[in-house]
Design a protein around this motif. Structure first.
Motif, PDB file in Angstrom:
ATOM      1  N   PRO A  17      21.457 -31.307  -5.847  1.00 57.91           N
ATOM      2  CA  PRO A  17      22.600 -31.277  -6.760  1.00 57.91           C
ATOM      3  C   PRO A  17      23.831 -32.034  -6.238  1.00 57.91           C
ATOM      4  CG  PRO A  17      21.621 -29.106  -6.611  1.00 57.91           C
ATOM      5  CD  PRO A  17      20.941 -29.966  -5.582  1.00 57.91           C
ATOM      6  N   GLN A  18      24.000 -32.093  -4.918  1.00 55.00           N
ATOM      7  CA  GLN A  18      25.165 -32.783  -4.368  1.00 55.00           C
ATOM      8  C   GLN A  18      25.172 -34.262  -4.746  1.00 55.00           C
ATOM      9  OE1 GLN A  18      23.174 -30.755  -2.735  1.00 55.00           O
ATOM     10  NE2 GLN A  18      24.424 -29.140  -1.829  1.00 55.00           N
ATOM     11  N   ARG A  19      24.015 -34.889  -4.769  1.00 52.24           N
ATOM     12  CA  ARG A  19      23.938 -36.303  -5.124  1.00 52.24           C
ATOM     13  C   ARG A  19      24.237 -36.519  -6.604  1.00 52.24           C
ATOM     14  NH1 ARG A  19      23.087 -38.670  -0.808  1.00 52.24           N
ATOM     15  NH2 ARG A  19      21.528 -38.069   0.705  1.00 52.24           N
ATOM     16  N   VAL A  20      23.768 -35.603  -7.440  1.00 55.35           N
ATOM     17  CA  VAL A  20      24.057 -35.715  -8.868  1.00 55.35           C
ATOM     18  C   VAL A  20      25.549 -35.500  -9.100  1.00 55.35           C
ATOM     19  CG1 VAL A  20      23.565 -34.776 -11.150  1.00 55.35           C
ATOM     20  CG2 VAL A  20      21.733 -34.942  -9.457  1.00 55.35           C
ATOM     21  N   ARG A  21      26.123 -34.516  -8.411  1.00 59.98           N
ATOM     22  CA  ARG A  21      27.553 -34.251  -8.549  1.00 59.98           C
ATOM     23  C   ARG A  21      28.382 -35.459  -8.119  1.00 59.98           C
ATOM     24  NH1 ARG A  21      27.546 -29.952  -5.919  1.00 59.98           N
ATOM     25  NH2 ARG A  21      27.228 -28.611  -7.720  1.00 59.98           N
ATOM     26  N   ARG A  22      27.985 -36.090  -7.018  1.00 60.06           N
ATOM     27  CA  ARG A  22      28.702 -37.273  -6.552  1.00 60.06           C
ATOM     28  C   ARG A  22      28.603 -38.410  -7.573  1.00 60.06           C
ATOM     29  NH1 ARG A  22      26.353 -38.996  -1.518  1.00 60.06           N
ATOM     30  NH2 ARG A  22      27.211 -37.070  -0.727  1.00 60.06           N
ATOM     31  N   GLY A  23      27.431 -38.545  -8.186  1.00 62.12           N
ATOM     32  CA  GLY A  23      27.268 -39.560  -9.227  1.00 62.12           C
ATOM     33  C   GLY A  23      28.152 -39.292 -10.428  1.00 62.12           C
ATOM     34  N   CYS A  24      28.325 -38.021 -10.778  1.00 65.39           N
ATOM     35  CA  CYS A  24      29.219 -37.664 -11.882  1.00 65.39           C
ATOM     36  C   CYS A  24      30.674 -37.938 -11.518  1.00 65.39           C
ATOM     37  CB  CYS A  24      29.058 -36.191 -12.250  1.00 65.39           C
ATOM     38  SG  CYS A  24      27.484 -35.776 -12.998  1.00 65.39           S
ATOM     39  N   GLU A  25      31.059 -37.563 -10.305  1.00 64.25           N
ATOM     40  CA  GLU A  25      32.451 -37.740  -9.879  1.00 64.25           C
ATOM     41  C   GLU A  25      32.845 -39.208  -9.775  1.00 64.25           C
ATOM     42  OE1 GLU A  25      32.527 -35.525  -6.259  1.00 64.25           O
ATOM     43  OE2 GLU A  25      32.736 -33.596  -7.286  1.00 64.25           O
ATOM     44  N   THR A  26      31.906 -40.066  -9.427  1.00 65.36           N
ATOM     45  CA  THR A  26      32.209 -41.494  -9.290  1.00 65.36           C
ATOM     46  C   THR A  26      31.885 -42.269 -10.565  1.00 65.36           C
ATOM     47  OG1 THR A  26      30.030 -41.903  -8.331  1.00 65.36           O
ATOM     48  CG2 THR A  26      31.858 -41.484  -6.799  1.00 65.36           C
ATOM     49  N   HIS A  27      31.564 -41.550 -11.653  1.00 65.87           N
ATOM     50  CA  HIS A  27      31.292 -42.140 -12.974  1.00 65.87           C
ATOM     51  C   HIS A  27      30.106 -43.093 -12.962  1.00 65.87           C
ATOM     52  CE1 HIS A  27      34.995 -40.306 -14.304  1.00 65.87           C
ATOM     53  NE2 HIS A  27      35.610 -40.838 -13.267  1.00 65.87           N
ATOM     54  N   GLN A  28      29.124 -42.839 -12.112  1.00 64.35           N
ATOM     55  CA  GLN A  28      27.928 -43.668 -12.075  1.00 64.35           C
ATOM     56  C   GLN A  28      26.851 -43.137 -13.007  1.00 64.35           C
ATOM     57  OE1 GLN A  28      27.139 -43.602  -7.873  1.00 64.35           O
ATOM     58  NE2 GLN A  28      28.080 -45.610  -7.598  1.00 64.35           N
ATOM     59  N   SER A  30      26.117 -42.239 -16.624  1.00 59.97           N
ATOM     60  CA  SER A  30      26.745 -42.520 -17.913  1.00 59.97           C
ATOM     61  C   SER A  30      26.712 -41.289 -18.815  1.00 59.97           C
ATOM     62  CB  SER A  30      26.046 -43.686 -18.597  1.00 59.97           C
ATOM     63  OG  SER A  30      24.711 -43.352 -18.861  1.00 59.97           O
ATOM     64  N   GLY A  31      27.818 -41.031 -19.470  1.00 54.80           N
ATOM     65  CA  GLY A  31      27.913 -39.939 -20.420  1.00 54.80           C
ATOM     66  C   GLY A  31      28.242 -38.594 -19.832  1.00 54.80           C
ATOM     67  N   ALA A  32      28.350 -38.482 -18.514  1.00 50.87           N
ATOM     68  CA  ALA A  32      28.665 -37.199 -17.886  1.00 50.87           C
ATOM     69  C   ALA A  32      30.116 -36.836 -18.185  1.00 50.87           C
ATOM     70  CB  ALA A  32      28.440 -37.268 -16.387  1.00 50.87           C
ATOM     71  N   VAL A  33      30.330 -35.588 -18.593  1.00 50.73           N
ATOM     72  CA  VAL A  33      31.677 -35.118 -18.914  1.00 50.73           C
ATOM     73  C   VAL A  33      31.964 -33.849 -18.135  1.00 50.73           C
ATOM     74  CG1 VAL A  33      31.804 -36.151 -21.204  1.00 50.73           C
ATOM     75  CG2 VAL A  33      30.826 -33.885 -20.947  1.00 50.73           C
ATOM     76  N   ARG A  34      33.214 -33.693 -17.794  1.00 54.57           N
ATOM     77  CA  ARG A  34      33.661 -32.503 -17.064  1.00 54.57           C
ATOM     78  C   ARG A  34      34.021 -31.431 -18.077  1.00 54.57           C
ATOM     79  NH1 ARG A  34      35.097 -31.946 -11.316  1.00 54.57           N
ATOM     80  NH2 ARG A  34      35.459 -29.717 -11.226  1.00 54.57           N
TER      81      ARG A  34
END
Length: 76
Positions: A17-28, A30-34
């Motif tokens: 999950p840490q890698r997915v979270r980092r991808g979301c935080e760095t906007h890598q 697409s479409g991830a929203v907080r």
């Protein structure tokens, strides 16, 4: 549109999950929203290859990646 959470995406993409979270935080991713303290990822989003570099790879099979090293040590 249906969304999945970070733990669900990690299971789907065979990573932590840490890698997915980092991808979301760095906007890598697409479409991830907080949403509050959580990230929501569209369920039809494909795995972004640039989030996971080759050193930390996604689902690395160490036996095929480093076969000589494993055979030389022979479990030692």
């Amino acid at each position: 549109m249906q969304y999945i959470t970070i733990p669900e995406a990690a299971i789907l993409w065979h990573t932590v999950p840490q890698r997915v979270r980092r991808g979301c935080e760095t906007h890598q991713i697409s479409g991830a929203v907080r949403f509050g303290r959580s990230w929501l990822i569209p369920e039809n989003t494909s795995l972004p290859q640039d989030v996971f570099d080759k050193n930390y790879g996604l689902g690395v099979n160490w036996e095929t990646q480093y076969p000589v090293r494993l055979r030389a040590n022979n479990g030692v």
